[in-house]
Motif scaffolding. Structure first.
Motif, short mmCIF file in Angstrom:
data_model
loop_
_atom_site.label_atom_id
_atom_site.label_comp_id
_atom_site.label_asym_id
_atom_site.label_seq_id
_atom_site.Cartn_x
_atom_site.Cartn_y
_atom_site.Cartn_z
N ASN A 39 -5.37 12.27 16.09
CA ASN A 39 -5.71 12.52 14.69
C ASN A 39 -5.39 11.32 13.81
N ALA A 40 -4.29 10.64 14.12
CA ALA A 40 -3.93 9.45 13.35
C ALA A 40 -4.97 8.35 13.54
N ALA A 41 -5.43 8.17 14.75
CA ALA A 41 -6.45 7.14 14.99
C ALA A 41 -7.71 7.42 14.19
N ARG A 42 -8.09 8.69 14.15
CA ARG A 42 -9.30 9.05 13.40
C ARG A 42 -9.10 8.87 11.89
N LEU A 43 -7.96 9.31 11.40
CA LEU A 43 -7.70 9.19 9.97
C LEU A 43 -7.53 7.74 9.56
N THR A 44 -6.85 6.96 10.38
CA THR A 44 -6.65 5.54 10.07
C THR A 44 -7.99 4.83 9.94
N ALA A 45 -8.90 5.05 10.90
CA ALA A 45 -10.22 4.42 10.85
C ALA A 45 -10.99 4.87 9.61
N PHE A 46 -10.88 6.13 9.27
CA PHE A 46 -11.57 6.68 8.10
C PHE A 46 -11.09 6.01 6.82
N ILE A 47 -9.77 5.90 6.67
CA ILE A 47 -9.22 5.29 5.46
C ILE A 47 -9.53 3.80 5.41
N ARG A 48 -9.44 3.12 6.54
CA ARG A 48 -9.78 1.70 6.56
C ARG A 48 -11.21 1.47 6.06
N ARG A 76 0.83 -1.21 0.00
CA ARG A 76 0.00 0.00 0.00
C ARG A 76 0.87 1.26 0.00
N ARG A 77 0.29 2.33 -0.56
CA ARG A 77 1.04 3.59 -0.65
C ARG A 77 0.13 4.76 -0.29
N ILE A 78 0.69 5.71 0.47
CA ILE A 78 -0.08 6.88 0.87
C ILE A 78 0.83 8.11 0.82
N PRO A 80 -5.13 9.61 -11.11
CA PRO A 80 -6.54 9.45 -11.48
C PRO A 80 -7.30 8.43 -10.64
N ARG A 81 -6.61 7.43 -10.11
CA ARG A 81 -7.29 6.34 -9.40
C ARG A 81 -7.18 6.43 -7.88
N ALA A 82 -6.45 7.38 -7.39
CA ALA A 82 -6.24 7.47 -5.94
C ALA A 82 -7.50 7.92 -5.22
N TYR A 83 -7.62 7.49 -3.98
CA TYR A 83 -8.67 8.00 -3.11
C TYR A 83 -8.09 9.21 -2.38
N ILE A 84 -8.75 10.36 -2.48
CA ILE A 84 -8.23 11.61 -1.93
C ILE A 84 -9.03 12.00 -0.70
N VAL A 85 -8.32 12.31 0.38
CA VAL A 85 -8.92 12.82 1.60
C VAL A 85 -8.52 14.29 1.73
N CYS A 86 -9.48 15.18 1.64
CA CYS A 86 -9.22 16.61 1.85
C CYS A 86 -9.45 16.91 3.32
N ALA A 110 0.19 2.46 10.68
CA ALA A 110 -0.99 1.71 11.11
C ALA A 110 -1.66 1.00 9.94
N LEU A 111 -1.55 1.59 8.76
CA LEU A 111 -2.15 1.01 7.56
C LEU A 111 -1.18 0.13 6.79
N ASP A 112 0.02 -0.04 7.32
CA ASP A 112 1.08 -0.79 6.63
C ASP A 112 1.26 -0.26 5.21
N ALA A 113 1.41 1.05 5.10
CA ALA A 113 1.53 1.71 3.81
C ALA A 113 2.85 2.46 3.72
N GLU A 114 3.45 2.44 2.54
CA GLU A 114 4.64 3.24 2.30
C GLU A 114 4.26 4.70 2.22
N LEU A 115 5.07 5.55 2.83
CA LEU A 115 4.73 6.96 3.00
C LEU A 115 5.61 7.87 2.16
N HIS A 116 4.98 8.82 1.49
CA HIS A 116 5.68 10.00 0.95
C HIS A 116 5.07 11.21 1.64
N MET A 117 5.93 12.01 2.29
CA MET A 117 5.48 13.19 3.03
C MET A 117 5.94 14.43 2.27
N THR A 118 5.04 14.99 1.47
CA THR A 118 5.34 16.17 0.67
C THR A 118 4.83 17.38 1.43
#
Length: 367
Positions: free
Chosen positions: A353-362, A156-158, A292-298, A198-206
């Motif tokens: 905030n991470a707990a909330r975002l993690t649950a939302f993305i899951r 996974r990638r985020i 084009p295929r990513a799920y975007i969280v604003c 938490a999501l076992d995802a590779e991270l890019h922090m821009t």
């Protein structure tokens, strides 16, 4: 300089003649590891223009590996002497060694006296592009040691596009103390990095502290900055977006716009509500074009841009609603509550905030 971090408190390690001990190579006969060794696992926007001298600039950029031997040293060539790194040995669950890179090329003994056998390391950049670039010149193992196949890369990638909140500015600072010190900035414990793990995802922090969509605390904005290979200021380097495509993108911007426009009226002529919405929407639509295929969280928050009565969440919501109306169904909003804490979020806020975002993305991704 090297310190340790245990239970979120920094305790200095006393070394006699520290400068001499920490900046010398291992004893003769050590095993050198070149930076372009294929057994090293890099994560983030690393500049490999010269594969033997990769340049690290973005927060949470990392290099990891597995090895045998009783010691590990790393040689860094730091631009300004302001960067800090976490060094984890044998897993990320324990307290990291915190390495402050001196200016110039120095070798740091980051592990010694290890038991014979297999070990692992993870080195992550705590700080940001504003602290300058760092070139990895190589690593060195004890005599007889060897580099083993790397750890598996997450499937996974985020990616996060953000400001100081995302970068973790001041997250390890005292609750009521100043929070603009480089040593207290730890991107590894920001809500973004915690969510990715938490999501076992590779991270890019821009991300970059102080940055906005329409105006920043310096003369460039995220629309100027997001496509750079190097995070050191506004420059002409270009990231190749075909090299890495995220499954999920989180955009957490407008906090600085809310201060500089809504509070301080620094942008003149001042954009009205429709102009603010349009500027934000234009950036998010550019992200959509790239992915084009990513799920975007604003997202927005958890500083005072999401306080009760703030208009800024409404701008984000309207932009996303317009994209929904245009047929984009893979985009949503998430607002982190303003707790009334007036400084940069500390570790507890990031964890919440991470707990909330993690649950939302899951929930949205079925992860």
């Amino acid at each position: 300089m090297i310190t340790t971090n245990k239970r979120n408190r920094r305790v200095a390690i006393a070394f006699a003649l520290a400068a001499g001990l920490l900046h010398v190579a291992l004893a003769a006969g050590g095993v050198p590891i070149a930076p372009d060794d294929r057994k090293l696992l890099y994560t983030g926007r690393v500049d490999f223009t010269n594969p033997k001298a990769p340049v690290i600039t973005w927060p949470s950029t990392s290099v990891a590996g597995n090895f045998t031997g009783t010691s590990l040293a790393v040689t860094l060539d730091d631009e300004k002497g302001k960067n800090y790194f976490n060094v984890f040995i044998d897993g990320p669950d324990g307290a990291p060694l915190i390495l402050q890179a001196d200016q110039g090329s120095k070798t740091y003994a980051v592990a010694s006296g290890l038991a014979p056998g297999r070990h692992s390391f993870l080195i992550t950049k705590r700080t940001e592009g504003e602290e300058g670039a760092t070139v990895l010149r190589g690593l060195e193992l004890a005599d007889g040691g060897q580099l083993l196949p790397p750890p598996p890369r997450p499937v996974r990638r985020i990616e996060f596009f953000g400001d100081s909140i995302t970068s973790g500015m001041g997250d390890e600072a005292p609750m009521n103390g100043r929070d603009d010190m480089g040593r207290d900035k730890n991107s590894y414990l920001s809500y973004a990095a915690v969510t990715a793990r938490a999501l076992d995802a590779e991270l890019h922090m821009t991300s970059q502290s102080g940055i906005g969509v329409m105006i920043s605390w310096f003369p460039f904005t995220m629309p100027d900055f997001y496509d750079q290979l190097s995070a050191v200021g506004n420059n002409d380097t270009r990231w190749d977006f075909t090299r890495w495509t995220p499954d999920v993108v989180v955009v957490n911007l407008l906090q600085n716009d809310s201060w500089l426009i809504g509070r301080d009226h620094k942008l003149q002529p001042e954009p009205d509500e429709q102009a603010r919405i349009a500027a934000y929407a234009a950036f998010v639509q550019r992200v959509r074009q790239l992915y084009p295929r990513a799920y975007i969280v604003c997202a927005l928050g958890s500083m005072d841009a999401t306080r009760a009565g703030s208009p800024w969440p409404g701008y984000v919501r309207t932009a996303v609603e317009r994209m929904h109306a245009g047929g984009d169904t893979r985009i949503d909003t998430l607002f982190f509550d303003y707790t009334g804490y007036t400084q940069h979020p500390r570790l507890k806020h990031h964890q919440d905030n991470a707990a909330r975002l993690t649950a939302f993305i899951r929930r949205k991704m079925g992860w």
